[in-house]
Design an enzyme around this catalytic site. Structure first.
Site: not given
Ligand SMILES: Cc1ncc(C[n+]2csc(CCOP(=O)(O)OP(=O)(O)O)c2C)c(N)n1
Ligand SMILES: [Mg+2]
Lengths: 339, 326
Positions: B60, B129
């Site tokens: 990322e 999440h």
């Protein structure tokens, strides 16, 4: 440093060890199959990532660790937890979100923890556990060299996938572990896929074990469907770590038999590939090995299988019967002062 | 009009903008062959090829930096965070470069990049999440932040974000992807950034929200209306820059403000909005403004605990009534 592919292993397993390893692999397989059932029955939620197919890696490595050794995992963590001795009851209850779960219902499938079993955690972010595991290995070195602990050096086994090996945390952690000769095994479970991304499309170098070369540490590639081979490779790496000789990168070639998670349609992996790997199922393979070596009879293994079935029935019942965490305890555990 | 699901509306926006401008490309984890974790870019790699629908390794920080570099040099990346939470790993490149580089370069470089993807509290996905990063990024100068509430909004706002010359963070909510709505069939259907949307007019209270919480507000408003109240509802659409004017205009009618947000109460948007209202519209308020936000805890996995963590319609009804009766 040696970068090697391990082909055929002469075993270092004793009969007792072998049977314990077998039991552990069955435990992992049956537990995960039951998870799938429970998920489809609506007993557990969220993203649930099953480990089926990869058992030889968890069992082959963790069976050789002691209670004072550490394990870190990913979101695919149920079986690593079981191998490290976290009771099936506590893992199943966590997946059901119950107060008796190993993370007291707060964590769920991707956040299994057990301080008692030195399970440093399931980490939901890819590669998140690698630096953390490097930290536990640092503590073990510190314990020996600064605090003069007389016991044998603790070892950390750090599990992660092929996809994680393309993340900076992997390289940065290997560098530090090599630099300070930390007692850690970097165990990369190369199951060829990260969700829908084929390993060959994600990494310029396909052999992950070769990346150890950049840090001048041993890198070994092993058949991750062969628990005997994994056991042997891990044994050497653990010995090296305990002797203060630093980290090892182990690349275990393996395969997951199910989709990435129970929510994944698994449309990209082709049938032939799946079938080919199915034939490598580590459990029947190990059964054959045990028969060949005269370490067990079919009857003996069947009885282990039955015991595990009973244990998993018990774990499910326990999870069902357990209470949910009280909603008024929602703020509990935020700070270190909360008991 | 075409009836589209939320994720299809996003895909339409991407396709239209990629067809319009060959410099627009998509990158991220599993955006190509897999089609995106919520199918936003499904099959687009067939049309645009591997370089315009770039499947990245799980890196990322670096692929976000790569997008910045490409944007500085003339391309217009749409970066998908498989889950926006994962972009915590890319915070530096997004904040330092996406947010601040135009300024630090004395205006020489721009970073026309869209960073989009799912976020928010879903169904028992666990703490990592279930993140709401809008507040984490809110303080970074130079970033624009958008959080659409419906398919039509998503399409119009995403097209505006892609055409914008700044770095725009575009937060989609995991639980909205299967929402359906009619959308105008017009390649130039754009909803400009920085303009809030008055969803319902009323005189009794101003309820300000965004993303999924807009739906909780509308549910609450149904009950309030049935009881004879007339709330005004504002969907912020763009969180930064904030359309303070639309809120202020509404307060001149209602004199009461309730903010409903899914991010944490501490350090959340609500606190910022209330401070701005204090600065600019203090005299309009007949009662202290109230914010309903998530509890300051990592989102618990357990379903009942999770539900209690975020504002629910009954909480909105309760707080709105308290305010209107104050
Ligand atoms: C930082 C971060 N990025 C992306 C994801 C989404 N994600 C979850 S698992 C996964 C694939 C990981 O593959 P691999 O490391 O090979 O492990 P495997 O799932 O095969 O066990 C991805 C991209 C994530 N959880 N965390
Ligand atoms: Mg993998």
């Amino acid at each position: 440093m040696i970068q090697e592919k391990i082909k055929l292993a002469t075993t270092s397993l004793t009969q007792d060890e072998a049977l314990a390893v077998y039991r552990d692999m069955i435990l992992g397989r049956v537990f995960e199959d039951r998870c799938a059932q429970m998920y489809y029955q609506g007993k557990m939620f969220g993203f649930v990532h099953l480990y089926s197919g990869q058992e030889a890696v968890s069992s082959g490595v963790i069976s050789q660790l002691g209670p004072l050794d550490y394990v870190s995992s990913t979101y695919r963590d149920h079986v690593h937890a079981l191998s490290k001795g976290v009771p099936a009851r506590a893992v199943m209850a966590e997946l059901f979100g119950k107060a008796t779960g190993c993370s007291r219902g707060r964590g769920g499938s991707m956040h299994l923890f057990s301080a008692e079993h030195r399970l440093l955690g399931g980490y939901a972010f890819v590669a998140e556990g690698i630096p953390v595991a490097t930290g536990s290995a640092f503590k073990s070195k510190y314990l020996k060299e600064v605090l003069n602990d007389p016991h044998r050096t603790e070892v950390t086994a750090c599990f992660f996938g092929d996809g994680a090996s393309n993340n900076g945390a992997f390289f940065e952690s290997m560098n530090m572990a090599a630099l300070w000769k930390l007692p850690i095994l970097f165990v990369c479970e190369n199951n060829l896929w990260s969700i829908g991304m084929a390993h060959s499309r994600a990494s310029s170098v396909h052999d992950i074990y070769k990346k150890a070369l950049a840090f001048d540490i041993p890198g070994v590639q092993v058949d991750g469907m062969d628990v005997v081979a994994v056991h042997k490779v891990a044994k050497e790496a653990i010995e090296r770590a305990r002797a203060g000789e630093g980290p090892t990168l182990i690349e275990a070639l393996t395969y997951r038999f199910r989709g990435h998670s129970l929510a994944d349609p698994d449309e990209l992996r082709d049938k032939e590939e799946k079938e080919r790997w199915r034939k490598q199922d580590p459990i029947p393979k190990f059964q054959h090995f045990l028969y060949e070596q005269g370490m067990a009879t079919e009857l003996e293994l069947k009885s282990i299988d039955r015991e595990i079935e009973v244990a998993i029935d018990d774990a499910v019942q326990f999870a069902l019967d357990s209470p949910e965490p009280p909603v008024d305890e929602i703020y509990r555990f935020i700070h270190a002062e909360d008991e | 009009m075409a009836s589209r699901l939320f994720f299809e509306a996003l895909r339409d926006a991407i396709v239209e903008e990629m067809d319009r401008d060959p410099n627009v490309f998509v990158l991220g984890e599993d955006v190509g062959h897999y089609g995106g974790s919520y199918k936003v870019t499904k099959d687009l790699h067939r049309k645009y090829g591997e370089l315009r629908m770039l499947d990245t390794p799980i890196a990322e920080a670096s692929f976000s930096g790569l997008a910045v570099g490409a944007a500085m040099c003339g391309l217009r990346p749409i970066l998908e965070g498989m889950n926006m939470g994962f972009l915590l790993l890319a915070f530096s490149q997004i904040a330092n470069n996406g947010g601040m580089l135009r300024y630090t370069s004395g205006g020489q470089f721009t970073v026309p990049m869209v960073v989009r993807g799912p976020g928010g509290v879903g169904r028992q996905l666990g703490a990592e999440h279930s993140q709401r990063l809008e507040a984490y990024f809110y303080a970074v100068p130079g970033l624009k932040i958008v959080a659409p509430s419906t398919p039509k909004e998503a399409k119009g706002l995403l097209k505006a974000a892609i055409r914008d010359n700044n770095t725009v963070l575009f937060f989609e909510h995991v639980l909205l992807y299967n929402l359906r709505e009619d959308i105008p069939e017009d390649d130039d259907f754009i909803i400009p950034l920085g303009k809030a949307n008055v969803l319902r007019e009323g005189e009794d209270i101003t309820i300000v929200s965004y993303s999924r919480m807009v739906h909780h507000c509308l549910q609450a408003v149904d009950s309030l209306v049935a009881e004879g109240y007339e709330p005004e509802v504002i969907d912020l659409r763009t969180l930064k820059p904030l359309d303070l004017e639309t809120i202020g205009k509404s307060l001149k009618k209602t004199h009461r403000l309730l903010i409903v947000e899914e991010d944490y109460k501490t350090g959340g948007l609500g606190g910022e909005i209330i401070a701005l209202i204090d600065e600019h519209y203090f005299d309009e308020l007949d009662a202290p403004a109230v914010r309903l936000a998530s509890k300051d805890i990592p989102t618990p996995y357990n379903g009942r605990m999770e539900a209690v963590t975020i504002p629910q319609p009954e909480d909105i009804i309760r707080e709105a009534k308290k305010l209107m009766e104050a």
